[in-house]
Motif scaffolding. Structure first.
Motif, PDB file in Angstrom:
ATOM      1  N   THR A   1      42.401  -6.584   4.801  1.00 52.41           N
ATOM      2  CA  THR A   1      42.450  -5.554   3.777  1.00 52.41           C
ATOM      3  C   THR A   1      42.522  -4.138   4.330  1.00 52.41           C
ATOM      4  O   THR A   1      42.785  -3.206   3.598  1.00 52.41           O
ATOM      5  CB  THR A   1      41.217  -5.643   2.866  1.00 52.41           C
ATOM      6  OG1 THR A   1      40.039  -5.488   3.666  1.00 52.41           O
ATOM      7  CG2 THR A   1      41.174  -6.975   2.133  1.00 52.41           C
ATOM      8  N   PHE A   2      42.270  -3.963   5.635  1.00 48.55           N
ATOM      9  CA  PHE A   2      42.282  -2.617   6.223  1.00 48.55           C
ATOM     10  C   PHE A   2      42.943  -2.677   7.592  1.00 48.55           C
ATOM     11  O   PHE A   2      42.714  -3.592   8.371  1.00 48.55           O
ATOM     12  CB  PHE A   2      40.849  -2.080   6.374  1.00 48.55           C
ATOM     13  CG  PHE A   2      40.784  -0.780   7.140  1.00 48.55           C
ATOM     14  CD1 PHE A   2      41.253   0.397   6.576  1.00 48.55           C
ATOM     15  CD2 PHE A   2      40.279  -0.738   8.423  1.00 48.55           C
ATOM     16  CE1 PHE A   2      41.209   1.594   7.282  1.00 48.55           C
ATOM     17  CE2 PHE A   2      40.231   0.455   9.142  1.00 48.55           C
ATOM     18  CZ  PHE A   2      40.697   1.618   8.561  1.00 48.55           C
ATOM     19  N   GLY A   3      43.764  -1.660   7.877  1.00 47.94           N
ATOM     20  CA  GLY A   3      44.395  -1.580   9.178  1.00 47.94           C
ATOM     21  C   GLY A   3      44.545  -0.140   9.620  1.00 47.94           C
ATOM     22  O   GLY A   3      44.564   0.777   8.795  1.00 47.94           O
ATOM     23  N   TYR A   4      44.612   0.047  10.943  1.00 48.70           N
ATOM     24  CA  TYR A   4      44.871   1.380  11.473  1.00 48.70           C
ATOM     25  C   TYR A   4      45.722   1.294  12.729  1.00 48.70           C
ATOM     26  O   TYR A   4      45.774   0.273  13.405  1.00 48.70           O
ATOM     27  CB  TYR A   4      43.576   2.156  11.733  1.00 48.70           C
ATOM     28  CG  TYR A   4      42.738   1.682  12.893  1.00 48.70           C
ATOM     29  CD1 TYR A   4      42.872   2.265  14.154  1.00 48.70           C
ATOM     30  CD2 TYR A   4      41.798   0.682  12.742  1.00 48.70           C
ATOM     31  CE1 TYR A   4      42.092   1.849  15.220  1.00 48.70           C
ATOM     32  CE2 TYR A   4      41.011   0.268  13.788  1.00 48.70           C
ATOM     33  CZ  TYR A   4      41.162   0.854  15.033  1.00 48.70           C
ATOM     34  OH  TYR A   4      40.383   0.429  16.091  1.00 48.70           O
ATOM     35  N   LYS A   5      46.415   2.382  12.978  1.00 47.74           N
ATOM     36  CA  LYS A   5      47.271   2.514  14.150  1.00 47.74           C
ATOM     37  C   LYS A   5      46.910   3.837  14.792  1.00 47.74           C
ATOM     38  O   LYS A   5      47.038   4.895  14.170  1.00 47.74           O
ATOM     39  CB  LYS A   5      48.740   2.499  13.732  1.00 47.74           C
ATOM     40  CG  LYS A   5      49.697   2.675  14.887  1.00 47.74           C
ATOM     41  CD  LYS A   5      51.130   2.617  14.403  1.00 47.74           C
ATOM     42  CE  LYS A   5      52.040   2.822  15.578  1.00 47.74           C
ATOM     43  NZ  LYS A   5      53.372   2.336  15.348  1.00 47.74           N
ATOM     44  N   ASP A   6      46.435   3.781  16.036  1.00 47.44           N
ATOM     45  CA  ASP A   6      46.013   5.016  16.699  1.00 47.44           C
ATOM     46  C   ASP A   6      47.148   5.607  17.514  1.00 47.44           C
ATOM     47  O   ASP A   6      48.142   4.954  17.807  1.00 47.44           O
ATOM     48  CB  ASP A   6      44.769   4.803  17.550  1.00 47.44           C
ATOM     49  CG  ASP A   6      44.942   3.729  18.619  1.00 47.44           C
ATOM     50  OD1 ASP A   6      45.925   2.990  18.577  1.00 47.44           O
ATOM     51  OD2 ASP A   6      44.064   3.634  19.482  1.00 47.44           O
ATOM     52  N   SER A   7      46.985   6.871  17.847  1.00 46.90           N
ATOM     53  CA  SER A   7      47.973   7.596  18.624  1.00 46.90           C
ATOM     54  C   SER A   7      47.619   7.530  20.098  1.00 46.90           C
ATOM     55  O   SER A   7      46.530   7.086  20.469  1.00 46.90           O
ATOM     56  CB  SER A   7      47.984   9.062  18.203  1.00 46.90           C
ATOM     57  OG  SER A   7      46.749   9.658  18.555  1.00 46.90           O
ATOM     58  N   ALA A   8      48.533   7.980  20.912  1.00 46.95           N
ATOM     59  CA  ALA A   8      48.180   8.207  22.317  1.00 46.95           C
ATOM     60  C   ALA A   8      47.213   9.383  22.362  1.00 46.95           C
ATOM     61  O   ALA A   8      47.213  10.226  21.456  1.00 46.95           O
ATOM     62  CB  ALA A   8      49.442   8.532  23.114  1.00 46.95           C
ATOM     63  N   PRO A   9      46.338   9.449  23.360  1.00 47.86           N
ATOM     64  CA  PRO A   9      45.406  10.591  23.430  1.00 47.86           C
ATOM     65  C   PRO A   9      46.144  11.932  23.433  1.00 47.86           C
ATOM     66  O   PRO A   9      47.198  12.069  24.032  1.00 47.86           O
ATOM     67  CB  PRO A   9      44.680  10.381  24.751  1.00 47.86           C
ATOM     68  CG  PRO A   9      44.815   8.938  25.034  1.00 47.86           C
ATOM     69  CD  PRO A   9      46.157   8.524  24.458  1.00 47.86           C
TER      70      PRO A   9
END
Length: 88
Positions: free
Chosen positions: A77-85
């Motif tokens: 039900t929840f997802g995230y995609k992080d960036s490069a630092p």
């Protein structure tokens, strides 16, 4: 980086509180602390501080895209995609 989806946010009420918790931790050689964060729409922004045992201090930004879904067939039900630092 790719998307990371999960069935729930582990008891956290909002994506912001969940991600604040994920990016705040202590290890044997360093610790990471979220100094400030905000959700703008479905995008999470955070200013983070990393302190190492050698007293080196690094402040950087994290940006995550988030998605919520109530009808996913796999139950996620929840997802995230992080960036490069984002070093400065």
């Amino acid at each position: 980086m790719g998307w990371l989806f999960m069935r729930d946010m582990g008891g956290y009420a909002t994506p912001r509180s969940y991600l604040d918790n994920q990016f705040t931790y202590q290890r044997d050689t360093h610790c990471l602390t979220v100094l400030a964060s905000a959700m703008v729409g479905s995008t999470y922004y955070a200013a983070c501080e990393r302190l190492a045992d050698d007293a080196e201090r690094i402040v950087f930004g994290i940006v995550c895209l988030t998605k919520t879904s109530t009808g996913a067939r796999d139950g996620c039900t929840f997802g995230y995609k992080d960036s490069a630092p984002l070093w400065r």
